[in-house]
Structure formats: structure tokens, C-alpha cells
Design a protein around this motif. Structure first.
Motif, PDB file in Angstrom:
ATOM      1  N   LYS A  31      -2.591  -1.629 -15.881  1.00 59.23           N
ATOM      2  CA  LYS A  31      -2.098  -2.682 -14.992  1.00 59.23           C
ATOM      3  C   LYS A  31      -1.260  -2.149 -14.011  1.00 59.23           C
ATOM      4  N   ILE A  32      -0.286  -1.137 -14.391  1.00 59.67           N
ATOM      5  CA  ILE A  32       0.608  -0.687 -13.396  1.00 59.67           C
ATOM      6  C   ILE A  32      -0.053   0.303 -12.497  1.00 59.67           C
ATOM      7  N   SER A  33      -0.976   1.148 -13.253  1.00 60.33           N
ATOM      8  CA  SER A  33      -1.872   1.741 -12.328  1.00 60.33           C
ATOM      9  C   SER A  33      -2.751   0.893 -11.124  1.00 60.33           C
ATOM     10  N   ALA A  34      -3.319  -0.036 -11.862  1.00 59.38           N
ATOM     11  CA  ALA A  34      -3.935  -0.905 -11.059  1.00 59.38           C
ATOM     12  C   ALA A  34      -3.066  -1.618  -9.776  1.00 59.38           C
ATOM     13  N   ALA A  35      -1.868  -1.872 -10.170  1.00 60.57           N
ATOM     14  CA  ALA A  35      -0.881  -2.335  -9.214  1.00 60.57           C
ATOM     15  C   ALA A  35      -0.793  -1.437  -8.104  1.00 60.57           C
ATOM     16  N   LEU A  36      -0.505  -0.055  -8.439  1.00 64.74           N
ATOM     17  CA  LEU A  36      -0.497   0.883  -7.337  1.00 64.74           C
ATOM     18  C   LEU A  36      -1.759   1.274  -6.525  1.00 64.74           C
ATOM     19  N   ALA A  37      -2.736   1.277  -7.273  1.00 61.81           N
ATOM     20  CA  ALA A  37      -4.071   1.368  -6.785  1.00 61.81           C
ATOM     21  C   ALA A  37      -4.314   0.048  -5.554  1.00 61.81           C
ATOM     22  N   GLY A  38      -3.632  -1.080  -5.980  1.00 61.83           N
ATOM     23  CA  GLY A  38      -4.118  -2.094  -4.924  1.00 61.83           C
ATOM     24  C   GLY A  38      -3.103  -2.197  -3.804  1.00 61.83           C
ATOM     25  N   PHE A  39      -1.804  -1.652  -4.069  1.00 62.55           N
ATOM     26  CA  PHE A  39      -0.750  -1.833  -3.383  1.00 62.55           C
ATOM     27  C   PHE A  39      -0.963  -0.473  -2.377  1.00 62.55           C
ATOM     28  N   LEU A  40      -1.465   0.871  -2.613  1.00 67.34           N
ATOM     29  CA  LEU A  40      -1.216   1.826  -1.827  1.00 67.34           C
ATOM     30  C   LEU A  40      -2.382   1.859  -0.596  1.00 67.34           C
ATOM     31  N   PRO A  41      -3.506   1.449  -1.184  1.00 65.42           N
ATOM     32  CA  PRO A  41      -4.588   1.219   0.171  1.00 65.42           C
ATOM     33  C   PRO A  41      -3.900   0.062   1.127  1.00 65.42           C
ATOM     34  N   GLY A  42      -3.487  -0.850   0.605  1.00 63.10           N
ATOM     35  CA  GLY A  42      -2.942  -1.824   1.730  1.00 63.10           C
ATOM     36  C   GLY A  42      -1.992  -1.165   2.712  1.00 63.10           C
ATOM     37  N   ILE A  43      -1.186  -0.506   2.116  1.00 62.63           N
ATOM     38  CA  ILE A  43       0.142   0.042   2.646  1.00 62.63           C
ATOM     39  C   ILE A  43      -0.528   1.096   3.650  1.00 62.63           C
ATOM     40  N   MET A  44      -1.368   2.070   3.123  1.00 66.23           N
ATOM     41  CA  MET A  44      -1.870   3.223   3.727  1.00 66.23           C
ATOM     42  C   MET A  44      -2.856   2.769   4.918  1.00 66.23           C
ATOM     43  N   LEU A  45      -3.568   1.529   4.756  1.00 63.52           N
ATOM     44  CA  LEU A  45      -4.353   1.080   5.720  1.00 63.52           C
ATOM     45  C   LEU A  45      -3.482   0.776   6.997  1.00 63.52           C
ATOM     46  N   THR A  46      -2.263  -0.172   6.454  1.00 64.01           N
ATOM     47  CA  THR A  46      -1.395  -0.131   7.763  1.00 64.01           C
ATOM     48  C   THR A  46      -0.803   1.104   8.449  1.00 64.01           C
ATOM     49  N   GLN A  47      -0.447   2.063   7.607  1.00 66.36           N
ATOM     50  CA  GLN A  47       0.075   3.242   8.210  1.00 66.36           C
ATOM     51  C   GLN A  47      -0.881   4.172   8.845  1.00 66.36           C
ATOM     52  N   ILE A  48      -2.135   4.117   8.579  1.00 69.26           N
ATOM     53  CA  ILE A  48      -3.034   4.909   9.301  1.00 69.26           C
ATOM     54  C   ILE A  48      -3.542   4.201  10.557  1.00 69.26           C
ATOM     55  N   GLY A  49      -3.209   2.935  10.865  1.00 71.64           N
ATOM     56  CA  GLY A  49      -3.449   2.118  11.933  1.00 71.64           C
ATOM     57  C   GLY A  49      -4.762   1.361  12.137  1.00 71.64           C
ATOM     58  N   TYR A  50      -5.194   1.020  10.786  1.00 71.57           N
ATOM     59  CA  TYR A  50      -6.480   0.196  10.683  1.00 71.57           C
ATOM     60  C   TYR A  50      -6.390  -1.258  11.373  1.00 71.57           C
ATOM     61  N   ILE A  51      -7.473  -1.410  12.088  1.00 74.11           N
ATOM     62  CA  ILE A  51      -7.571  -2.708  12.949  1.00 74.11           C
ATOM     63  C   ILE A  51      -8.807  -3.536  12.330  1.00 74.11           C
ATOM     64  N   PRO A  52      -8.770  -4.589  11.751  1.00 74.08           N
ATOM     65  CA  PRO A  52      -9.960  -5.282  11.235  1.00 74.08           C
ATOM     66  C   PRO A  52     -10.963  -5.562  12.466  1.00 74.08           C
ATOM     67  N   ASN A  53     -12.280  -5.283  11.992  1.00 77.67           N
ATOM     68  CA  ASN A  53     -13.262  -5.488  12.990  1.00 77.67           C
ATOM     69  C   ASN A  53     -13.359  -4.898  14.325  1.00 77.67           C
ATOM     70  N   ALA A  54     -12.909  -3.601  14.335  1.00 78.61           N
ATOM     71  CA  ALA A  54     -12.684  -2.931  15.482  1.00 78.61           C
ATOM     72  C   ALA A  54     -13.075  -1.449  15.353  1.00 78.61           C
ATOM     73  N   ILE A  55     -13.262  -0.866  16.525  1.00 79.69           N
ATOM     74  CA  ILE A  55     -13.421   0.674  16.233  1.00 79.69           C
ATOM     75  C   ILE A  55     -12.384   1.451  16.096  1.00 79.69           C
TER      76      ILE A  55
END
Length: 475
Positions: free
Chosen positions: A382-406
């Protein structure tokens, strides 16, 4: 109940029906779990309008909470002394599966609340799902030592379990978005209907597991043994094979879940083909199934540790090849199949090794605590799953992901790193951990089981009981 069992538990063969029923348990639980693992973050960002960062925080908080609910489940299981004919673990599979299905569906209901209320509601629902899922799934996993003591049969159960989990994941990967897409006029309704279908099917599968398996070795701990959450932590740190397995599993599960969470973004924005997700899931999960069926034979030939390390090697090589040359749909599918084929051996043996550490703990301490050992292990998951759920959300923000856009080139590179490089590095760390520090091989395990049986016979002789009888309760 009877207290008589006259055949050698190390040679007991389970029926095909019982193995199938046990596999149905992880098939059903994964139908309910994987819809959240695969699509909940995207539902948060694209349907509820949450920033990806908020989705990561929800995963982090809820998964840390459920890590401790796993510990609570272990205490509850090891505290049970008034055990009926249903067994020690099976009742939790039957009754907890109902709220699991209900909450799994409720998580995909849209609302028009403000961002704060949306986030709070999503967090509470995810925490509730984790609580009931812990009661259901920890009981399911901890039940293996009560089903059989035969190490080869345990490997078979682990293979059936991983096979069920893989088919559940396959169906979620292949069918969830096509069902959702049927409601093109209301994508949010599509998410809800898809979740309802998968949760309902998962519920019936859990009931099939309950009715088809049998607990044969239910041991009641002595009155002096007082389970607590601390016991689960002690179970990890006083059990070296379990500690090593927890560390390796922390890496492998995080890697696997990161890959699953990002692949829907990767196919949509890097490969520009969201429908490829279904085909990729079909072929890669098919490779996992092939690997799962090969696990028992491979273990018999080479041993659990060697097969585990071989799977990690295939996994890492597949991810490296995908990062370097996986820019087309065909190469992505091919290299993903290689990596997922490796994960089949790893994920199957994660479950096959846990019962061995239960026996090691009993040999070392003299007390058998399936609940504490199993939930101590799932705490790391569960700690692993917590990190696996947290990191993509953080990293998507860090790499500049914009929903439904190029997405720009930096974002696309970030997605490639997230789905390939991070999982590859974690797989390598897991391989080094298991290769250098896991010492519980097949020969040592056989000696441990033999010594445990001798202790029980000596204890029964001291109390004037028949030495041909064991101290377990047979249901």
C-alpha cells in the motif's frame, strides 16, 4: 470441526476446482481495483476538472490510510478464536466484497461541487474503498497457508491468483474505455456505467471464491498472544525473508502501477491513438497469462528466486528497448509484451513467497501469525501504491500536462520517462535486493517445515496426545 488430520500436509494435492475458485478471487478483486488504478486519475483530471496534483495527493493520503487498515485487518484476523465452519478468513471475503463493489462504483460519479469539496469527497470515497478492500483482500491472501502446506501447491495457487488478476486487468484495459465510449453524449455517464458493470462482475466472482475454497489448517493462537498493529511491524523486522520481500515488492508494485497509470496518457498523447490501449492490453496481458501458466513449471526447474530474478531482467530490458525504440504503435506493443511477460513471473512469485515467510516466522518465534505477516507485507504494497498514485499526479503537473490538449515536446518526453525509465530503475533495485539478500531457498524451507512438524509432535507427546495427529483444526 475435527482435530484429526492423518495425511502428510506437504503432499496434499488440491483439486482443479479449488484452484480455479481461488483464482476467481483475484479476478474479481482486480475487476474492482483496476478500474481505479487505470482510470480514476484520468476521471479526476478530465471529468471532475481536478489538477493532476490534487489527484496525486488523493492517492497518497488514501493509500497511506489503507496501509494502516491492512494492519488493522491483520490484528482482526489473528485475534479470532471463535471460528465457525466458514473458517477464519472466508467470511471476510463474502461480506466485505459488497461495500467494496458499492464504493468502487460511487467513485466514478460526477458532481458540481467546488474543487475543495470535490477533493474531500474523492479522498473519503477512496479511503472507504481501501478500508473494505483491506478486509476482503487481506483475508483472501492470508488464507493460503490455511489451504495447503505443500509448497508446489502454493506456487500453483499463486499462479492461479496471478492468472485471475491478469485476466481482470486485461478486461479492465481492453473493455472499460470502449464501454465508456458508447456514451459519447455523456462521457461521465460512460465512466459510471463501466464502473458499475465491472464492480458487479467482481462481486459475483468474490462470492464464487468464497464457495469454492476450503480452509484445512486453521490454527488458533494461544491466549498469551495479543495481536496488535505493532505485531505486524515486528513481523516484518523480525523476519528477514519477509523484510527483503517487502522491499523488493515496494519497488515492483510501484513500477507496475506507475506504468498502468501512465499508459492511458502515453497512448493518447505520444502515440496519438487512445484505442491502441485496448490492443496493447490484449496482447501484453496475454503475454502475462502465458508467463503465469509457466510459473509452476519454471519454479520446479529453477527455484522461486531464480525465476523471480529472470522475470525482473526481462521486465527491465523490455522497458529500455521501449524507451529507445518504442515510438511506433507496433514497437510499443512488442516491447511492452516483453516487459509484461517478465512481470508475470515477478507478480506471481510475490504471492507464492509470502506463505513461505509465514512458516519461517512460525519456525523462528514459535507462533503462527498469518494475519500479521500478510498484512505487514501488504503494508509495503500500500505504501508502494501510495507512491505510485502520488508520483504520476505530481509528475504530470511538473512536465506541464494539460488535459484534452496537444502536449509540447517536453511533456511528451516526460511521459516516456514516466512509463519506461522509472519502472526500469525500480525493477533493477528489486533484482539487486532479492539477489543479494533473500536466503530462503527450497532446501532451507523444507528443513523449516520438518522442524515445525517435529515441534508439534513433541508438544503433543508431552500432553499425552497421538503423535500422528497435528495441532491444527480441520474444517
Amino acid at each position: 470441526m475435527k482435530d484429526l488430520y492423518n495425511h502428510d500436509p506437504l503432499t496434499l494435492k488440491l483439486s482443479l476446482r479449488e484452484k480455479y475458485s481461488y483464482g476467481m478471487g483475484d479476478f474479481g478483486s482486480n475487476l474492482m481495483l483496476c478500474i481505479g488504478t487505470l482510470y480514476l486519475l484520468k476521471f479526476y483530471t478530465d471529468e471532475l476538472g481536478m489538477p493532476a496534483f490534487y489527484g496525486g495527493i488523493i492517492f497518497l493520503v488514501a493509500k497511506f490510510f489503507t496501509a494502516f487498515t491492512d494492519m488493522f485487518t491483520g490484528v482482526l484476523l489473528d485475534s479470532r478464536r471463535n471460528i465457525g465452519k466458514e473458517g477464519k478468513f472466508r467470511p471476510f471475503i463474502l461480506y466485505a466484497s459488497v461495500p467494496v463493489a458499492l464504493v468502487a462504483t460511487a467513485q466514478f460519479i460526477t458532481n458540481d461541487f467546488n474543487l475543495t469539496v470535490k477533493t474531500a469527497l474523492a479522498t473519503v470515497l477512496f479511503m472507504m474503498f481501501g478500508l473494505f478492500y483491506s478486509l476482503m483482500n487481506c483475508s483472501y491472501g492470508a488464507m493460503v497457508p490455511a489451504i495447503t502446506k505443500n509448497p508446489h501447491e502454493r506456487a500453483q495457487l499463486a499462479a492461479w491468483r496471478q492468472g485471475g488478476a491478469t485476466i481482470g486487468l486485461l478486461l479492465c484495459t481492453v473493455a472499460f474505455m470502449p464501454i465508456q465510449a458508447l456514451f459519447s453524449g455523456s462521457s461521465s455517464l460512460g465512466y459510471f456505467v463501466s464502473a458499475l458493470i465491472f464492480a458487479t462482475c467482481g462481486l459475483f466472482c468474490m462470492w464464487r471464491c468464497y464457495s469454492g475454497v476450503k480452509e484445512r489448517y486453521v490454527e488458533i493462537p494461544p491466549e498469551s498472544h495479543k495481536p496488535s498493529i505493532l505485531q505486524s511491524f515486528y513481523a516484518i523486522f523480525r523476519n528477514p525473508p519477509l523484510l527483503v520481500l517487502c522491499i523488493a515488492n515496494l519497488c515492483t508494485l510501484a513500477a507496475f502501477n506507475i506504468k498502468l497509470a501512465i499508459q492511458v496518457y502515453y497512448t493518447q498523447y505520444v502515440l496519438n491513438d487512445i484505442h491502441l490501449l485496448s490492443w496493447m492490453g490484449f496482447f501484453s496481458m496475454g503475454c502475462i497469462l502465458i508467463g503465469v501458466f509457466l510459473v509452476p513449471k519454471a519454479v520446479k526447474l529453477f527455484g522461486k528466486k531464480q525465476v523471480y530474478l529472470g522475470g525482473l531482467t526481462l521486465w527491465a530490458v523490455g522497458d529500455v528497448l521501449n524507451f529507445l525504440w518504442g515510438s511506433s504503435s507496433l514497437s510499443f506493443v512488442l516491447f511492452s509484451c516483453m516487459a509484461f511477460f517478465g512481470t508475470a513471473f515477478v507478480n506471481s512469485l510475490n504471492w507464492a513467497l509470502v506463505p513461505d515467510t509465514v512458516d519461517y516466522g512460525e519456525w523462528k518465534t514459535g507462533i503462527r501469525t498469518e494475519g500479521a505477516v500478510y498484512t505487514g507485507y501488504t503494508f509495503s504494497r500500500k505504501i508502494s501504491a501510495a507512491l505510485a498514485g502520488f508520483l504520476p499526479g505530481i509528475m504530470l503537473t511538473q512536465i506541464g500536462y494539460i488535459p484534452n490538449a496537444i502536449q509540447n515536446s517536453a511533456t511528451l518526453l516526460g511521459l516516456r520517462q514516466l512509463i519506461f525509465i522509472w519502472p526500469c530503475v525500480l525493477a533493477i533495485i528489486a533484482a539487486l535486493t532479492m539477489g543479494l539478500f533473500y536466503k530462503l531457498n527450497e532446501e532451507r524451507f523444507a528443513l523449516i517445515i520438518e522442524e515445525i512438524d517435529k515441534r508439534k509432535k513433541n508438544n503433543m507427546s508431552e500432553h499425552g496426545l497421538d503423535e500422528n495427529k497435528t495441532s491444527v483444526i480441520t474444517i
